[in-house]
Design an enzyme around this catalytic site. Structure first.
Site, short mmCIF file in Angstrom:
data_model
loop_
_atom_site.label_atom_id
_atom_site.label_comp_id
_atom_site.label_asym_id
_atom_site.label_seq_id
_atom_site.Cartn_x
_atom_site.Cartn_y
_atom_site.Cartn_z
N ASP A 1 0.87 -1.18 0.00
CA ASP A 1 0.00 0.00 0.00
C ASP A 1 0.91 1.22 0.00
O ASP A 1 0.94 2.03 0.93
CB ASP A 1 -1.02 0.02 1.15
N TYR B 1 -1.67 5.73 -1.93
CA TYR B 1 -3.13 5.81 -1.74
C TYR B 1 -3.73 6.81 -2.69
O TYR B 1 -3.05 7.75 -3.08
CB TYR B 1 -3.44 6.20 -0.29
N ASN C 1 -3.03 -4.12 -1.76
CA ASN C 1 -4.29 -4.11 -2.53
C ASN C 1 -4.59 -2.74 -3.13
O ASN C 1 -5.11 -2.64 -4.23
CB ASN C 1 -5.46 -4.61 -1.67
N HIS D 1 2.05 -8.20 1.99
CA HIS D 1 1.22 -7.07 2.41
C HIS D 1 0.13 -7.50 3.40
O HIS D 1 -0.11 -6.85 4.41
CB HIS D 1 0.55 -6.40 1.20
N HIS E 1 -9.05 -5.38 9.45
CA HIS E 1 -9.11 -6.39 8.38
C HIS E 1 -9.10 -7.81 8.94
O HIS E 1 -9.63 -8.73 8.33
CB HIS E 1 -7.93 -6.24 7.42
#
Ligand SMILES: *[C@@H]1O[C@H](CO)[C@@H](O)[C@H](O)[C@H]1NC(C)=O
Length: 334
Positions: free
Chosen positions: A86, A89, A124, A217, A226
């Site tokens: 990540d 962003y 992701n 990740h 998560h």
């Protein structure tokens, strides 16, 4: 001697099948790209920093974390830096010219101690942009410390790092309707996943390093929002346990976290505090396993010597808020 025609045909078919299987096997067994990054300190020790979930143009304390990384990086004289993904962003990079690369990376991690090699995996959010842009060597020409690949190995003598591209493992990204992901290079998916697992398993099998560290990740275990990644619990974890991996390090949950395993030496470390944090969602967890959970920003340092491995988590003020170490005796000392 003449073969009857029928057998000859069979033999030809068999040969074709063998060649096809061998070709398929070659693809499947293609080795992971490997980098040697041997420690340069006289005593052979290796120091690195690990950060995840960071690129937000310096916002959400990204710049404060970067400032402390610079200071601690200098104190520890770090050899390289790992990013658990990540990187940019909200949607990765648009292309190689995207100004986010400069604004969220080059202009943020400016300390001299951080001008070392970075080894990054994709998260992701990176898959929501142009994945090939982050993997493109053009970015390394722009900023020589940048390197991002899917799955690869960094060999540092006593310790070997196995980087795994974990995003394609998670089912939900393939069914979500409100998000687009860049799956170029990943499809057909099942073939991609089984190749990654096979390559990592083979590389772990062949490794003679004292310390084996796997980096991805996604979480395997996490009390964060998560939570666990069941696909990795099912498919990656058994390999890590069988090959006696010492640490699994991830990002994804925007926190700092240390979960210990009760049935192996494996430690689960989350370094996902590179910018936006304070989600305020922490699940109940077995206190015998949960060594540390911090919902805010920070980063992790890792030190490896011949007989010892140690980690320390730092907050946004540069204070150590958790540390852990373990040792192995590789030689008999008299
Ligand atoms: C930045 O860090 C401080 C100290 O932990 C915290 O109080 C503050 O909420 C953080 N800011 C953001 C936007 O997360």
């Amino acid at each position: 001697m003449m073969m009857p025609t029928k057998n000859k045909t069979h033999a030809t078919i068999l040969l074709v099948v063998c060649v096809a299987v061998a070709a398929a096997f070659n693809v499947a067994a293609a080795e992971l790209q490997r980098f040697d990054h041997l420690p340069v300190k006289a005593d052979g020790s290796l120091d690195i920093l690990v950060i995840g979930d960071w690129g937000r143009r310096g916002l959400y304390n990204q710049s404060q974390v970067a400032l402390q990384m610079g200071k601690i990086g200098e104190q520890l004289d770090v050899d390289f830096i790992v990013s658990t993904g990540d990187n940019f962003y909200e949607n990765g990079l648009i292309d190689e010219e995207d100004s986010l690369f400069d604004e969220s990376f080059t202009q943020v991690y400016t300390a001299i101690s951080l001008q070392k090699q970075w080894y990054s995996v994709l998260g992701n959010h990176d898959y929501r942009g142009n994945v090939l842009a982050q993997l493109n060597p053009v970015l390394t020409h722009k900023d020589s410390k940048w390197l991002c690949l899917r799955s690869f190995i960094v060999n540092s003598g006593n310790v070997e790092f196995f980087f795994v591209d974990t995003t394609p493992f998670q089912d939900k990204y393939f069914t979500e309707e409100d998000q687009k992901y860049d799956w170029r290079g990943v499809l057909p998916r099942e073939e991609y996943l089984s190749n990654v697992l096979k390559e990592v398993e083979m590389a772990l099998e062949e490794s003679s390093a004292t310390w084996k560290i796997v980096i991805g990740h996604h979480t395997i275990f996490s009390a964060g929002s998560h939570g666990n990644t069941q696909e990795l619990v099912d498919r990656l974890l058994p390999i890590l346990e069988a090959k006696e991996v010492d640490l699994y390090i991830n990002g994804h949950d925007h926190c700092l976290q240390h979960i210990t395993s009760q049935n192996s030496q494996l430690q689960f470390l989350t370094s996902g505090g590179g910018s936006k944090a304070w989600r305020g969602e922490v699940k109940q967890w077995n206190p015998n396993e949960m060594k540390f959970y911090y919902d805010g920003q920070g980063f992790m340092a890792l030190r490896v010597t011949e007989n010892e491995i140690g980690v320390a988590f730092y907050d946004v003020f540069g204070e150590i808020i958790h540390s852990w170490s373990s040792s192995k005796h590789t030689h008999m000392d008299f």
